[in-house]
Enzyme design. Structure first.
Site, PDB file in Angstrom:
ATOM      1  N   GLY A   1      -1.584  -0.934   2.099  1.00  0.00           N
ATOM      2  CA  GLY A   1      -3.013  -0.865   2.424  1.00  0.00           C
ATOM      3  C   GLY A   1      -3.637   0.312   1.808  1.00  0.00           C
ATOM      4  O   GLY A   1      -4.985   0.266   1.528  1.00  0.00           O
TER       5      GLY A   1
ATOM      6  N   GLU B   1      -4.350   7.085   4.614  1.00  0.00           N
ATOM      7  CA  GLU B   1      -4.247   5.522   5.351  1.00  0.00           C
ATOM      8  C   GLU B   1      -5.205   4.856   5.041  1.00  0.00           C
ATOM      9  O   GLU B   1      -6.363   5.532   5.152  1.00  0.00           O
ATOM     10  CB  GLU B   1      -4.019   6.002   6.861  1.00  0.00           C
ATOM     11  CG  GLU B   1      -2.543   5.707   7.366  1.00  0.00           C
ATOM     12  CD  GLU B   1      -2.256   4.457   7.598  1.00  0.00           C
ATOM     13  OE1 GLU B   1      -2.584   3.465   6.748  1.00  0.00           O
ATOM     14  OE2 GLU B   1      -1.118   3.966   8.241  1.00  0.00           O
ATOM     15  N   ASP B   2      -5.328   3.830   5.015  1.00  0.00           N
ATOM     16  CA  ASP B   2      -6.584   2.686   4.846  1.00  0.00           C
ATOM     17  C   ASP B   2      -6.998   2.685   6.269  1.00  0.00           C
ATOM     18  O   ASP B   2      -8.434   3.158   6.279  1.00  0.00           O
ATOM     19  CB  ASP B   2      -6.181   1.226   4.570  1.00  0.00           C
ATOM     20  CG  ASP B   2      -4.879   0.723   5.305  1.00  0.00           C
ATOM     21  OD1 ASP B   2      -4.363   1.427   6.397  1.00  0.00           O
ATOM     22  OD2 ASP B   2      -4.686  -0.498   5.146  1.00  0.00           O
TER      23      ASP B   2
ATOM     24  N   ASP C   1      -5.871   2.093  13.830  1.00  0.00           N
ATOM     25  CA  ASP C   1      -6.345   1.178  14.747  1.00  0.00           C
ATOM     26  C   ASP C   1      -5.730   1.646  16.195  1.00  0.00           C
ATOM     27  O   ASP C   1      -6.357   2.439  16.762  1.00  0.00           O
ATOM     28  CB  ASP C   1      -5.532  -0.191  14.409  1.00  0.00           C
ATOM     29  CG  ASP C   1      -6.195  -1.391  15.201  1.00  0.00           C
ATOM     30  OD1 ASP C   1      -7.163  -1.240  15.918  1.00  0.00           O
ATOM     31  OD2 ASP C   1      -5.435  -2.543  15.045  1.00  0.00           O
TER      32      ASP C   1
ATOM     33  N   LYS D   1     -10.972   2.485  13.530  1.00  0.00           N
ATOM     34  CA  LYS D   1     -11.405   1.425  14.571  1.00  0.00           C
ATOM     35  C   LYS D   1     -11.116   2.290  16.032  1.00  0.00           C
ATOM     36  O   LYS D   1     -10.249   1.803  16.682  1.00  0.00           O
ATOM     37  CB  LYS D   1     -10.509   0.346  14.377  1.00  0.00           C
ATOM     38  CG  LYS D   1     -11.212  -0.890  14.497  1.00  0.00           C
ATOM     39  CD  LYS D   1     -10.299  -2.318  14.769  1.00  0.00           C
ATOM     40  CE  LYS D   1     -10.230  -2.761  13.181  1.00  0.00           C
ATOM     41  NZ  LYS D   1      -9.115  -4.052  13.311  1.00  0.00           N
TER      42      LYS D   1
ATOM     43  N   PHE E   1     -11.812  -7.748  12.211  1.00  0.00           N
ATOM     44  CA  PHE E   1     -10.982  -7.656  11.338  1.00  0.00           C
ATOM     45  C   PHE E   1     -11.553  -7.422  10.184  1.00  0.00           C
ATOM     46  O   PHE E   1     -12.053  -8.499   9.534  1.00  0.00           O
ATOM     47  CB  PHE E   1      -9.954  -8.956  11.617  1.00  0.00           C
ATOM     48  CG  PHE E   1      -8.560  -8.649  10.949  1.00  0.00           C
ATOM     49  CD1 PHE E   1      -7.640  -8.054  11.769  1.00  0.00           C
ATOM     50  CD2 PHE E   1      -8.277  -9.274   9.669  1.00  0.00           C
ATOM     51  CE1 PHE E   1      -6.465  -7.753  10.925  1.00  0.00           C
ATOM     52  CE2 PHE E   1      -7.151  -8.785   9.098  1.00  0.00           C
ATOM     53  CZ  PHE E   1      -6.134  -8.333   9.623  1.00  0.00           C
TER      54      PHE E   1
ATOM     55  N   ASP F   1      -5.590  -5.888   4.261  1.00  0.00           N
ATOM     56  CA  ASP F   1      -5.240  -7.482   3.964  1.00  0.00           C
ATOM     57  C   ASP F   1      -5.341  -8.119   5.162  1.00  0.00           C
ATOM     58  O   ASP F   1      -5.237  -7.771   6.247  1.00  0.00           O
ATOM     59  CB  ASP F   1      -3.946  -7.480   3.286  1.00  0.00           C
ATOM     60  CG  ASP F   1      -2.740  -7.299   4.405  1.00  0.00           C
ATOM     61  OD1 ASP F   1      -2.920  -6.330   5.136  1.00  0.00           O
ATOM     62  OD2 ASP F   1      -1.700  -8.159   4.605  1.00  0.00           O
TER      63      ASP F   1
ATOM     64  N   ARG G   1      -6.813  -7.615  -0.347  1.00  0.00           N
ATOM     65  CA  ARG G   1      -6.477  -6.283  -0.767  1.00  0.00           C
ATOM     66  C   ARG G   1      -7.358  -5.762  -1.929  1.00  0.00           C
ATOM     67  O   ARG G   1      -7.810  -4.766  -1.976  1.00  0.00           O
ATOM     68  CB  ARG G   1      -5.103  -6.081  -0.971  1.00  0.00           C
ATOM     69  CG  ARG G   1      -4.264  -5.928   0.384  1.00  0.00           C
ATOM     70  CD  ARG G   1      -3.048  -5.312  -0.028  1.00  0.00           C
ATOM     71  NE  ARG G   1      -1.815  -5.589   0.732  1.00  0.00           N
ATOM     72  CZ  ARG G   1      -1.554  -5.153   1.866  1.00  0.00           C
ATOM     73  NH1 ARG G   1      -2.314  -4.246   2.358  1.00  0.00           N
ATOM     74  NH2 ARG G   1      -0.705  -5.389   2.754  1.00  0.00           N
TER      75      ARG G   1
HETATM   76  P1  IMP Z   1      -2.251   0.869  13.993  1.00  0.00           P
HETATM   77  O1  IMP Z   1      -0.834   1.291  14.308  1.00  0.00           O
HETATM   78  O2  IMP Z   1      -2.618  -0.020  15.104  1.00  0.00           O
HETATM   79  O3  IMP Z   1      -2.952   2.092  14.089  1.00  0.00           O
HETATM   80  O4  IMP Z   1      -2.301  -0.079  12.673  1.00  0.00           O
HETATM   81  C1  IMP Z   1      -2.690   0.438  11.391  1.00  0.00           C
HETATM   82  C2  IMP Z   1      -2.362  -0.432  10.310  1.00  0.00           C
HETATM   83  O5  IMP Z   1      -2.760  -1.633  10.886  1.00  0.00           O
HETATM   84  C3  IMP Z   1      -3.065  -0.265   9.375  1.00  0.00           C
HETATM   85  O6  IMP Z   1      -2.509   0.680   8.486  1.00  0.00           O
HETATM   86  C4  IMP Z   1      -3.324  -1.699   8.526  1.00  0.00           C
HETATM   87  O7  IMP Z   1      -2.308  -2.165   8.040  1.00  0.00           O
HETATM   88  C5  IMP Z   1      -3.279  -2.600  10.065  1.00  0.00           C
HETATM   89  N1  IMP Z   1      -4.684  -3.025  10.430  1.00  0.00           N
HETATM   90  C6  IMP Z   1      -5.348  -2.499  11.534  1.00  0.00           C
HETATM   91  N2  IMP Z   1      -6.521  -3.108  11.867  1.00  0.00           N
HETATM   92  C7  IMP Z   1      -6.650  -3.928  10.392  1.00  0.00           C
HETATM   93  C8  IMP Z   1      -7.872  -4.580  10.215  1.00  0.00           C
HETATM   94  O8  IMP Z   1      -8.910  -4.738  10.589  1.00  0.00           O
HETATM   95  N3  IMP Z   1      -7.603  -5.311   8.830  1.00  0.00           N
HETATM   96  C9  IMP Z   1      -6.457  -5.074   8.529  1.00  0.00           C
HETATM   97  N4  IMP Z   1      -5.419  -4.486   8.606  1.00  0.00           N
HETATM   98  C10 IMP Z   1      -5.486  -3.751   9.806  1.00  0.00           C
HETATM   99 MG    MG Z   2      -1.774   0.482   6.587  1.00  0.00          MG
END
Ligand code: IMP
Ligand code: MG
Length: 181
Positions: free
Chosen positions: A44, A98-99, A102, A130, A151, A158, A164
């Protein structure tokens, strides 16, 4: 032309481009003349990474890691982290790119994994945050945009491997992942 599965464009390519330039300036102020190892979190982070590293002045090395917390859906699954490049991180100033952050679990995992390489410092830049969904505390030094609890896809993000390549960040129509109209 906006992809038909996109409910709404959250940030246009132009807005992202402008913000990436600002982030590069913020980053430059913190590191000064020090060499940076920019660590791309695949897959991502790749579009953001490619744009950001081109805006960074000074000496920048490129490194890659793979972290996966989402598989085919929108719920976090088990996290896996793999450092892919042979870049020596010992004593280096590592900038994780990082993209999106979350829950924060991926970033915590990556930061923990990096400790084994004895870097001098570790900071993180994310394009999207987020914030409302955070489950664990994690430092994010540089943030592009705070995003709503929707989302999002595009600019590296993706859903089941798709979208992507979109040059903007958009909110994905719920019908795409809820499977009904
Ligand atoms: P975390 O570990 O929950 O912070 O998740 C981070 C990863 O979840 C990111 O690097 C994304 O790959 C994926 N992710 C979280 N939210 C989204 C979204 O809204 N769209 C797409 N991928 C997401
Ligand atoms: Mg990611």
């Amino acid at each position: 032309m906006v992809h038909p599965d996109i409910e709404k464009v959250f940030r246009t390519a132009g807005e992202i481009h402008e913000r990436v330039g600002e982030l590069a300036e913020e980053i430059g102020l913190i590191y000064g003349d020090r060499e940076i190892v920019a660590l791309c979190v695949l897959t991502g982070g790749v579009l953001f990474f490619a744009d950001l590293v081109r805006c960074l002045g000074g000496t920048v090395r490129l490194a890659f890691a793979k972290a996966a917390s989402y598989h085919d859906g929108t719920r976090p699954g088990d996290l896996t982290v793999d450092l892919l490049s042979g870049e020596d991180l010992a004593g280096k100033d590592v900038l994780i790119v990082e993209d999106i952050v979350d829950t924060g679990r991926s970033l915590v995992g990556i930061r923990r994994a990096l400790r084994a390489f004895s870097p001098r410092s570790v900071r993180t830049v994310v394009l999207l945050d987020k914030k409302a969904r955070r489950e664990v505390d994690v430092d994010v030094e540089f943030t592009g945009f705070t995003v709503p609890d929707e989302f999002l896809v595009g600019f590296g993000l993706d859903h089941a491997g798709r979208y992507r390549n979109l040059p903007y960040v958009g909110i994905l129509r719920r019908t795409v992942y809820e499977g009904c109209d």
